[in-house]
Enzyme design. Sequence first.
Site: not given
Length: 485
Positions: A455-457
């Site tokens: 998850d790039h968040r």
Amino acid sequence: MTTMTETSARFREFKMPDVGEGLTEAEILKWFVQPGDTVTDGQVVCEVETAKAAVELPIPFDGVVHELRFPEGTTVDVGQVIIAIDVAPGSGDAPAPAAAAPAQEPVETPEAEAEPKGRTPVLVGYGVAESSTKRRPRKGASAAPEAAAVAAAVQAELNGHGAPAPAPVSVPAQAGGQGGGRPLAKPPVRKLAKDLGIDLATVVPTGKDGIITREDVHAAAAPAAAEAPAAVASPVAPAAPAAAVPAAVSDSARETRIPVKGVRKAIAQAMVGSAFTAPHVTEFVTVDVTRTMKLVAELKEDKDMAGVRVNPLLIIAKALLVAIKRNPEVNAAWDEANQEIVQKHYVNLGIAAATPRGLIVPNIKDAHDQTLPQLAAALGELVSTARDGKTSPAAMAGGTVTITNVGVFGVDTGTPILNPGESAILAVGAIKLQPWVHKGKVKPRQVTTLALSFDHRLVDGELGSKVLADVAAILEQPKRLITWA
């Protein structure tokens, strides 16, 4: 005449409970009782399938079944009454039960049914004592064309743990249980037989005390599946996953429509929610795992690993746990409501599993605290439970990171979708003998490809790359399990 007050006190209703974390509905897979049957407190009366698992429901009081409110195959909201029990039988004439919802398939009405005699309470999942009531079998008991595909789906194992043992050779025995009564079989076996279109009364049991096993059902389905094509005028579309039951087939048999419900519905909602909520990034690395394969062979001979199953997945799982220990920020979750990143100081390691009911992701609680033998035992238990269809909703809740072994299907790699609420998922490809430069020379080596989606968040490219590189480094040099632990 029974008064309204007496009637109200005499009958108790059992509602569909919330058997999981906030689930709103469940499908009734199988009723184990019928009106007139005697039940006792704690006796399992039905099996239901939620969005997460199949669960057996026990009745919380004694009495006689007065009414089943819904037929098998009906999806019922949590809180709706599913069964009524007469807790004071013999205290006067009981009111006629309300008309139940129409059944999904027609059932022939017996020409004459005797009043049911008293019954002995059943053991969980093993049927009831023989009754004088005679019920004709449902129509459509012969094997459906999709039986072969369903049987093949059952063979799908949990990420590299091999296929189940072959079906035992049937020996001459009486089919249909003991003394002509209801065949003895556990609920998952009954569900399998129903999916395959097999009448349990025709199956020869090989289990202890005359119990019909999954292998017995497969053995009965094999010849039926072989005969099925002859009875079909034209080829049908490829069968859907085993958990799905075709609702209607077009006249030309060119299309099959399958209701989206149960586990399949949950999978669809989770994958869409994950794919369009968490910005996915996937990175890949190809690694020489020859030393890991040698370690696996050595551990199989180690007395400390006796009684547990040792395979590459075990070492890969341990490698991921060590990589998370070295990069703890990757083990987190995104809290959208509170706009917070939740750091997890524990690892519940999920293992994606292909089962007859569909994809499930049970997890090993507190996997970070387990030794290698303990982790091997936990993986073995997870496999056995998933194979038997007994994985509970609790076992699939609270995961933090997941491993999916697509290599068991001969696939090199993939771009896995995150399990909702998790930060990363590691895909393991097939381990193959390939030419590889080793110590300056091209040699045949055991090689695999790893893919890490995150998850790039939560996870920047640098952090994700470090985690994947650490896993690869451990598999290339397994001694790092000691030096980095």
